[in-house]
Enzyme design. Structure first.
Site, PDB file in Angstrom:
ATOM      1  N   ASP A 247       0.871  -1.171   0.000  1.00 18.61           N
ATOM      2  CA  ASP A 247       0.000   0.000   0.000  1.00 18.61           C
ATOM      3  C   ASP A 247       0.905   1.218   0.000  1.00 18.61           C
ATOM      4  O   ASP A 247       1.487   1.577   1.031  1.00 18.61           O
ATOM      5  CB  ASP A 247      -0.903  -0.003   1.233  1.00 18.61           C
ATOM      6  CG  ASP A 247      -1.857   1.192   1.263  1.00 18.61           C
ATOM      7  OD1 ASP A 247      -1.762   2.048   0.355  1.00 18.61           O
ATOM      8  OD2 ASP A 247      -2.683   1.275   2.192  1.00 18.61           O
TER       9      ASP A 247
ATOM     10  N   LYS B 100      -9.811  14.271 -18.033  1.00 20.31           N
ATOM     11  CA  LYS B 100     -10.275  15.154 -16.964  1.00 20.31           C
ATOM     12  C   LYS B 100      -9.351  16.370 -16.861  1.00 20.31           C
ATOM     13  O   LYS B 100      -9.732  17.410 -16.316  1.00 20.31           O
ATOM     14  CB  LYS B 100     -10.328  14.397 -15.631  1.00 20.31           C
ATOM     15  CG  LYS B 100     -11.110  15.121 -14.542  1.00 20.31           C
ATOM     16  CD  LYS B 100     -11.238  14.277 -13.282  1.00 20.31           C
ATOM     17  CE  LYS B 100      -9.924  14.235 -12.529  1.00 20.31           C
ATOM     18  NZ  LYS B 100     -10.058  13.597 -11.200  1.00 20.31           N
TER      19      LYS B 100
ATOM     20  N   TYR C  64      -4.578  15.524 -11.445  1.00 17.52           N
ATOM     21  CA  TYR C  64      -3.693  15.357 -12.602  1.00 17.52           C
ATOM     22  C   TYR C  64      -2.680  16.503 -12.664  1.00 17.52           C
ATOM     23  O   TYR C  64      -1.491  16.287 -12.932  1.00 17.52           O
ATOM     24  CB  TYR C  64      -4.501  15.329 -13.898  1.00 17.52           C
ATOM     25  CG  TYR C  64      -5.369  14.117 -14.106  1.00 17.52           C
ATOM     26  CD1 TYR C  64      -5.243  12.973 -13.311  1.00 17.52           C
ATOM     27  CD2 TYR C  64      -6.338  14.098 -15.106  1.00 17.52           C
ATOM     28  CE1 TYR C  64      -6.046  11.867 -13.507  1.00 17.52           C
ATOM     29  CE2 TYR C  64      -7.142  12.991 -15.327  1.00 17.52           C
ATOM     30  CZ  TYR C  64      -7.000  11.875 -14.519  1.00 17.52           C
ATOM     31  OH  TYR C  64      -7.791  10.784 -14.736  1.00 17.52           O
TER      32      TYR C  64
ATOM     33  N   SER D 157      -9.593  -2.542 -11.832  1.00 15.14           N
ATOM     34  CA  SER D 157      -9.541  -1.142 -12.266  1.00 15.14           C
ATOM     35  C   SER D 157     -10.790  -0.406 -11.810  1.00 15.14           C
ATOM     36  O   SER D 157     -11.903  -0.761 -12.202  1.00 15.14           O
ATOM     37  CB  SER D 157      -9.418  -1.056 -13.787  1.00 15.14           C
ATOM     38  OG  SER D 157      -8.135  -1.419 -14.214  1.00 15.14           O
TER      39      SER D 157
END
Length: 399
Positions: free
Chosen positions: A69, A138, A175, A221
């Site tokens: 993780d 996006k 992003y 996904s």
């Protein structure tokens, strides 16, 4: 398609998010000399939060799988330090999504910084050359899934197709944060430099790959549009429910595009080994366009459900709410056909895909920039859909 130059050195790739659609395609592509380069030998390491590889993932594609993780800095350092002096290329295809974009910025930036800090710790013996970052369209639309902003973020400064050089929108976007973090770490230009980030010598480069709607095969996904549509069509067929289009008349009739996960893998490998592609951002779509009406006919044929013409008077107002009560039906289908064990809510994104299917503009990308620099990959979207549906069936994710 062989890409890159004639470098005969051995490369070591770390795929971060290896069990996702693009992660699987990257592992396959890196082990395929026709794609990764006949004169290169790639060692491929994969990491994911899963404690083990899913049964549908061919373990032979990886030289090692590391469950970790990467939100946990201590665990990340412990697990990845033994690899840090070997890795030459990182392929970043992991992402965390919640409905708050500010939280997305924190989560995704933390993961990237944790991994880059491990690479920094091996600076004296490091072979690290390049990192590719997977983002998406996006970038051009803002935080469309954040309910604090809603539709008002869809302020487009250009008419489609999307092009890489348009100005950023004045909204939070993870992003943007990740691009700035990479630029800060590699000595490139950054719109918003980060404080206390790893510093690297200028020889470390990056590339950003902005996908459209990704189509591929994985049960791991988040927000897989194709798997969502497959599950929806399967449930409709299983229960005799009309396979209605859950979008708007506009998207039914206007153009959209998609990104094959195999094509995304090819472009990332190309950028990783091509000097002219360094420290740049690239769109990556299949290179063709479709209408959802035409695609709905294709899906109806693939899943042997009757095609239903869109009727605005009978429009599905809340697809997610309509399907929320169908989880037990999916459990029944998984049990009946002996499928890989999944819960419907873990493999579908009805609400998120519904946002896309109700856009009021044409969702298409320009591929001119990467073509001009030498990447000529493409896919036929309808052939791609059929290919990945078959893969999902072969992987026993859908019947």
């Amino acid at each position: 398609m062989e890409i890159g130059n004639s470098d005969t050195s051995e490369f070591s790739a770390l795929i971060v998010g290896v069990t996702g659609m693009v992660g699987l395609s990257l592992a396959e592509a890196l082990k395929n000399p026709a794609i990764s380069g006949k004169n290169r030998a790639w060692k491929v390491y994969g990491i994911a939060r899963s404690t083990s590889l899913p049964t549908w993932f061919p373990s032979s594609l990886l030289d090692d799988f590391i469950p970790v993780d990467i939100l946990d800095q201590e665990v990340t350092t412990k697990k990845l330090t033994p690899l840090s002096s070997r890795i030459t290329h990182i392929f970043w295809v992991v992402r965390q999504h919640v409905n708050s974009e500010e939280t997305n910025i924190i989560l995704n930036s933390t993961m990237l910084k944790n991994v880059l800090n491990v690479m920094k710790s091996a600076s004296s013996s490091s072979k690290f050359k390049h990192i590719t970052l997977l983002t998406g369209t996006k970038h051009y639309m803002g935080p469309i899934f954040d309910t604090n902003f809603g539709k008002k973020v869809l302020v487009l400064d250009q008419d489609p197709p999307f092009k890489e050089d348009v100005p950023r929108l004045p909204y939070p976007n993870f992003y943007y944060a990740l691009e700035d973090l990479l630029a800060s770490c590699t000595g490139g230009p950054s719109a918003t430099p980060f404080e206390s980030v790893p510093a690297y010598v200028p020889s470390v480069t990056y590339s950003v790959h902005r996908s459209s709607i990704i189509i591929g095969a994985s049960s791991k996904s988040f927000r897989s549009s194709l798997l969502t549509l497959c599950v929806y069509a399967t449930i409709c067929g299983f229960k005799g429910i009309p396979f209605k289009y859950p979008g708007s008349k506009y998207t039914w009739e206007h153009f959209c595009d998609m990104s094959d996960s195999g094509l995304l893998a090819e472009q990332q490998i190309w950028a990783a080994v091509t000097d002219g592609a360094k420290n740049q951002a690239f769109n990556c779509s299949n290179g063709d366009v479709f209408t959802w009406k035409r695609l709905w006919k294709e899906l109806s044929e693939i899943f042997d459900v009757g095609f239903v013409e869109f009727d605005e008077k009978d429009k599905i107002e809340n697809w997610g709410e309509m399907m929320s009560g169908k989880s037990e039906v999916w459990d029944e289908i998984v049990e009946k056909y002996g499928l890989y064990k999944t819960k419907m809510e873990d493999v579908t994104c009805y609400d998120a895909l519904s946002v896309v299917l109700n856009f009021e503009f044409q969702h298409v990308c320009s591929m001119n920039k990467s073509r001009e620099l030498g990447f000529f990959g493409f896919r036929d979207t309808f052939k791609s859909i059929r290919f990945w549906v078959k893969r999902l069936k072969d992987m026993k994710i859908i019947p």
